[in-house]
Design a protein around this motif. Structure first.
Motif, short mmCIF file in Angstrom:
data_model
loop_
_atom_site.label_atom_id
_atom_site.label_comp_id
_atom_site.label_asym_id
_atom_site.label_seq_id
_atom_site.Cartn_x
_atom_site.Cartn_y
_atom_site.Cartn_z
N ALA A 1 0.84 -1.22 0.00
CA ALA A 1 0.00 0.00 0.00
C ALA A 1 0.86 1.25 0.00
CB ALA A 1 -0.94 -0.01 1.22
N GLU A 2 1.91 1.28 0.83
CA GLU A 2 2.79 2.45 0.85
C GLU A 2 3.50 2.63 -0.47
OE1 GLU A 2 2.48 0.27 3.11
OE2 GLU A 2 2.18 1.21 5.08
N ALA A 3 3.91 1.51 -1.11
CA ALA A 3 4.60 1.61 -2.39
C ALA A 3 3.68 2.16 -3.48
CB ALA A 3 5.15 0.23 -2.79
N GLU A 4 2.41 1.71 -3.49
CA GLU A 4 1.47 2.22 -4.49
C GLU A 4 1.22 3.71 -4.31
OE1 GLU A 4 -0.94 2.40 -7.72
OE2 GLU A 4 0.40 0.76 -7.07
N GLN A 5 1.13 4.18 -3.09
CA GLN A 5 0.93 5.61 -2.83
C GLN A 5 2.12 6.42 -3.32
OE1 GLN A 5 0.16 6.55 1.23
NE2 GLN A 5 0.08 8.78 0.86
N GLU B 1 2.16 9.38 -6.34
CA GLU B 1 2.72 10.73 -6.15
C GLU B 1 3.79 11.05 -7.17
OE1 GLU B 1 4.07 10.82 -2.17
OE2 GLU B 1 2.05 10.85 -1.27
N LEU B 2 4.58 10.07 -7.54
CA LEU B 2 5.62 10.29 -8.55
C LEU B 2 5.00 10.55 -9.92
CD1 LEU B 2 8.29 7.63 -7.51
CD2 LEU B 2 8.43 10.11 -7.25
N ARG B 3 3.94 9.78 -10.26
CA ARG B 3 3.28 10.00 -11.56
C ARG B 3 2.65 11.39 -11.64
NH1 ARG B 3 1.62 4.49 -11.04
NH2 ARG B 3 -0.39 5.21 -10.17
N ALA B 4 2.07 11.84 -10.53
CA ALA B 4 1.44 13.17 -10.52
C ALA B 4 2.47 14.27 -10.64
CB ALA B 4 0.62 13.35 -9.25
N ALA B 5 3.64 14.08 -10.09
CA ALA B 5 4.67 15.12 -10.12
C ALA B 5 5.47 15.12 -11.42
CB ALA B 5 5.63 14.93 -8.93
#
Length: 231
Positions: free
Chosen positions: A32-36, A40-44
């Motif tokens: 779950a932490e890895a998916e989050q 965030e990386l894709r959005a940035a």
């Protein structure tokens, strides 16, 4: 079960501000932490092949110019837009004045017409106060002149094409409503009719023009001269 990684032997020391770090035995517990983090990386990160739109160097000056134009147009509309209840008063017409030299001149031998279109010599009605009612019937002015006229003085009303209806005359006063279709009297006076106003001429028994009142405002305009016509 996980164990405190920071306390295990052989591991490098971690920064104390990280606190207590626990490393789970099963890596799937961190899914779950890895998916989050991936979201965030894709959005940035912008999509591959797409560059951020470059801002034109003229954008800011054009925006300032547009605001200035809009402000100028708004101020012009505010100044020129007609406001409710605000009207510009029309200047009052200057009072008419008779041409110089009329007083003392003989009245021309004009023939006017009565209600039956029969000719009536104007000089045969003297002495007289002649009220021109072609610009205004003015029955109050006619009635006042008839009430003030001395015995023997004729009150003559002169309309345009047809004689105007005259108010009842006092006992002993002669009131003659006539018309001047040819406009000879106005031509002699050089005074055009003015809407809402009557003109008065006072002529003695010798046919001499005593005074001209271009616009009757009150009986005081001619009271003294009218009383003298009976002499």
């Amino acid at each position: 079960m996980g164990k405190p990684d920071a306390d295990g032997p052989g591991l490098p020391d971690l920064p104390p501000e990280w606190g207590r770090v626990v490393v789970p035995d099963d890596a799937s517990a961190l899914a779950a932490e890895a998916e989050q983090i991936r979201r965030e990386l894709r959005a940035a990160t912008p999509p591959r092949g797409r560059r951020p739109a470059a801002r034109s160097p003229l954008a800011l000056p054009l925006l300032v110019l547009l605001v200035a134009v809009l402000a100028t147009v708004a101020s012009l509309v505010t100044v020129t837009w007609p406001r409710a209840g605000r009207t510009t008063p029309e200047p009052a017409p200057a009072p008419a004045t008779p041409p110089a030299g009329l007083a003392g001149r003989p009245l021309p031998a004009l023939d006017l017409v009565d209600a039956g279109q029969a000719p009536v010599p104007l000089r045969g009605l003297l002495p007289a106060v002649i009220i021109l009612v072609d610009g205004c019937p003015c029955p109050d002015d006619v009635a006042t002149a008839a009430a003030l006229a001395p015995t023997g003085v004729t009150v003559v009303t002169v309309a345009g094409k047809r004689p105007a209806t005259a108010p009842p005359a006092p006992v002993g006063t002669v009131l003659r409503p006539l018309a001047d279709p040819a406009g000879g009297l106005r031509a002699f006076l050089h005074l055009p009719p003015r809407p809402g106003a009557a003109t008065a001429l006072l002529v003695d028994r010798a046919g001499v023009l005593v005074t001209v009142v271009p616009e009757i405002r009150s009986a005081e305009d001619y009271r003294t001269e009218l009383a003298g016509l009976a002499a």
